[in-house]
Scaffold this active site. Structure first.
Site, mmCIF file in Angstrom:
data_model
loop_
_atom_site.group_PDB
_atom_site.id
_atom_site.type_symbol
_atom_site.label_atom_id
_atom_site.label_comp_id
_atom_site.label_asym_id
_atom_site.label_seq_id
_atom_site.Cartn_x
_atom_site.Cartn_y
_atom_site.Cartn_z
ATOM 1 N N ARG A 20 3.592 -0.098 12.103
ATOM 2 C CA ARG A 20 4.084 -1.444 12.393
ATOM 3 C C ARG A 20 2.895 -2.405 12.326
ATOM 4 N NH1 ARG A 20 8.494 -0.131 11.294
ATOM 5 N NH2 ARG A 20 10.353 -0.036 12.593
ATOM 6 N N HIS A 74 7.093 -3.933 3.044
ATOM 7 C CA HIS A 74 7.764 -3.040 4.007
ATOM 8 C C HIS A 74 8.812 -2.166 3.292
ATOM 9 C CE1 HIS A 74 8.759 -2.598 8.546
ATOM 10 N NE2 HIS A 74 9.073 -1.490 7.888
ATOM 11 N N GLU A 96 6.280 -10.743 9.161
ATOM 12 C CA GLU A 96 7.001 -10.349 7.943
ATOM 13 C C GLU A 96 8.185 -11.285 7.735
ATOM 14 O OE1 GLU A 96 7.959 -6.170 8.148
ATOM 15 O OE2 GLU A 96 5.876 -5.600 8.449
HETATM 16 N N1 LIG Z 1 6.858 1.315 6.901
HETATM 17 C C1 LIG Z 1 8.096 1.696 7.127
HETATM 18 O O1 LIG Z 1 9.035 1.324 6.441
HETATM 19 C C2 LIG Z 1 8.378 2.643 8.262
HETATM 20 C C3 LIG Z 1 9.422 3.552 8.131
HETATM 21 C C4 LIG Z 1 9.650 4.459 9.164
HETATM 22 C C5 LIG Z 1 8.894 4.426 10.308
HETATM 23 N N2 LIG Z 1 7.893 3.498 10.421
HETATM 24 C C6 LIG Z 1 7.093 3.470 11.652
HETATM 25 O O2 LIG Z 1 6.473 4.728 11.820
HETATM 26 C C7 LIG Z 1 6.545 5.092 13.185
HETATM 27 C C8 LIG Z 1 6.415 6.594 13.337
HETATM 28 O O3 LIG Z 1 7.592 7.236 12.864
HETATM 29 P P1 LIG Z 1 7.791 8.813 13.119
HETATM 30 O O4 LIG Z 1 9.174 9.157 12.702
HETATM 31 O O5 LIG Z 1 6.649 9.569 12.567
HETATM 32 O O6 LIG Z 1 7.700 8.801 14.714
HETATM 33 P P2 LIG Z 1 7.275 9.973 15.715
HETATM 34 O O7 LIG Z 1 7.783 9.557 17.043
HETATM 35 O O8 LIG Z 1 7.689 11.293 15.155
HETATM 36 O O9 LIG Z 1 5.669 9.925 15.702
HETATM 37 C C9 LIG Z 1 4.932 8.963 16.377
HETATM 38 C C10 LIG Z 1 3.550 9.553 16.665
HETATM 39 O O10 LIG Z 1 2.739 8.508 17.238
HETATM 40 C C11 LIG Z 1 2.028 9.072 18.339
HETATM 41 N N3 LIG Z 1 1.675 8.010 19.301
HETATM 42 C C12 LIG Z 1 2.500 7.176 19.955
HETATM 43 N N4 LIG Z 1 1.786 6.369 20.776
HETATM 44 C C13 LIG Z 1 0.495 6.721 20.613
HETATM 45 C C14 LIG Z 1 -0.718 6.278 21.183
HETATM 46 N N5 LIG Z 1 -0.734 5.303 22.099
HETATM 47 N N6 LIG Z 1 -1.867 6.864 20.793
HETATM 48 C C15 LIG Z 1 -1.869 7.864 19.867
HETATM 49 N N7 LIG Z 1 -0.748 8.329 19.293
HETATM 50 C C16 LIG Z 1 0.409 7.767 19.663
HETATM 51 C C17 LIG Z 1 2.974 10.096 18.939
HETATM 52 O O11 LIG Z 1 2.236 11.025 19.706
HETATM 53 C C18 LIG Z 1 3.555 10.699 17.658
HETATM 54 O O12 LIG Z 1 2.705 11.704 17.204
HETATM 55 C C19 LIG Z 1 7.892 4.509 13.657
HETATM 56 O O13 LIG Z 1 7.908 4.296 15.047
HETATM 57 C C20 LIG Z 1 7.964 3.214 12.882
HETATM 58 O O14 LIG Z 1 7.398 2.162 13.649
HETATM 59 C C21 LIG Z 1 7.627 2.612 9.421
#
Ligand SMILES: NC(=O)c1ccc[n+]([C@@H]2O[C@H](COP(=O)([O-])OP(=O)(O)OC[C@H]3O[C@@H](n4cnc5c(N)ncnc54)[C@H](O)[C@@H]3O)[C@@H](O)[C@H]2O)c1
Length: 324
Positions: A237, A285, A266
């Protein structure tokens, strides 16, 4: 009588039909106060809400006293006030898993495009600048065998690690809130603290959710710790990164390049300095934006809402505790 739901995103015809089979659907363009007041009674009687990318906060929930479940067509849910949903015992459903591989592909696209300067040199070819054999001013840097650091080793981080390890023979470092044994066993990933990851990685890849903890987690101090040859990738994000600090680091040569799918604002404002820096690849995005994956996400969100309004919260529910 079927429960009423508000739909604030266009759906393919077959999915709309599936939703309408279960619910009385009112379709709106957005969740702005104007739209809500225009459809006041539909919002007042709605038990479900399905869509994406709009803010769902207390002010909206006030207008939806019967709401029991929300379903977002995304895995990230930072645009929802989860505390407000919990207080009102409203379920929040999301679409993890179905988009994981596609977002990891997007991240690998950013890794390759930045390192090999794909957009930059392709543009020069289009301008007719390829007039003889190419010299070092067309060269990029290697991806294979370089160290790739992943901040946020969740579902998408794991799929990125798989690509880096098997596809490109890259050593993988990672940081997350907890150790990830599968990443360590399958992809030889090494857990380290963020400072070590920043100092040792050739590619620093961020795929974190946006939370109070992660907002501006990557700023001036973090860019200073990276190698001058480092390439920074963000597909989590936008607000996880202090964009002004990123721009400064790119302008001063503190880091080599950046590949970005997400931004603090965005759509990215057309006067953003990021658009004039040759060492930036900026995508709109598109992390999950393929025909197949967007269809699967929408289908998952429809099923999620049907499940949630029938009390089924075994999967894809952010706050299953409110059902009990
Ligand atoms: N660019 C895009 O179009 C797009 C698409 C999908 C997801 N995303 C973003 O990617 C993120 C991750 O998706 P996911 O399915 O892998 O989620 P997930 O919940 O499987 O993984 C998130 C990871 O972040 C880690 N994390 C959270 N807070 C943290 C912190 N303070 N310090 C260190 N690590 C931390 C968690 O431990 C976990 O390993 C989503 O929340 C979303 O915001 C973006």
């Amino acid at each position: 009588m079927k429960p009423s739901v508000i739909l604030y995103k266009a759906l393919p015809d077959d999915l709309l039909a599936r939703l309408e089979h279960h619910f009385t659907v009112t379709q709106v363009n957005d969740l702005s106060p104007e739209t809500v007041s225009q459809h006041e009674s539909a919002f007042a009687r709605a038990e479900g809400l399905l869509g994406s990318s709009e803010k769902v906060d207390s002010a909206l929930l006030e207008k939806m006293p019967k709401l029991r479940a929300t379903s977002t067509v995304s895995v990230g849910y930072d645009n929802f006030d989860v505390d407000a949903l919990n207080e009102r015992r409203i379920l929040l459903m999301h679409t993890p898993t179905v988009l994981t591989e596609t977002v990891a592909d997007t991240m690998m696209t950013l890794v390759l495009a930045t390192a090999r300067r794909a957009l930059d040199v392709a543009e020069r070819v289009k301008k007719g600048e390829w007039t003889g054999s190419i010299g070092p001013d067309w060269f990029g840097i290697d991806v294979h065998h370089k160290t790739l650091g992943i901040i946020g080793m969740g579902r998408i981080g794991l799929a990125l690690a798989q690509r880096a390890h098997f596809g490109f023979s890259m050593p993988v470092l990672y940081n997350a809130r907890r150790h990830h044994p599968e990443a360590e066993e399958r992809f030889n990933a090494r857990y380290c603290d963020i400072d070590t990851l920043l100092a040792e990685s050739d590619f620093v890849c961020v795929v974190l959710p946006l939370t109070d903890e992660t907002r501006h987690m990557i700023g001036k101090a973090q860019f200073e710790r990276m190698k001058n040859s480092a390439i920074f990738i963000n597909a989590g994000r936008g607000p996880v990164v202090d964009e002004q600090a990123l721009i400064a680091a790119l302008q001063s040569g503190e880091i080599y390049a950046a590949g970005l799918d997400v931004f603090e604002q965005e759509p990215l404002p057309t006067d953003s300095p990021l658009l004039t820096l040759p060492n930036v690849v900026a995508l709109p995005h598109i992390g999950s934006a393929t025909h197949e994956t967007r269809y699967n996400m929408a289908a998952c969100a429809v099923d999620n809402l049907i499940d949630a309004l029938n009390g089924k919260v075994e999967k894809n529910c952010v706050n299953p505790q409110v059902a009990s």
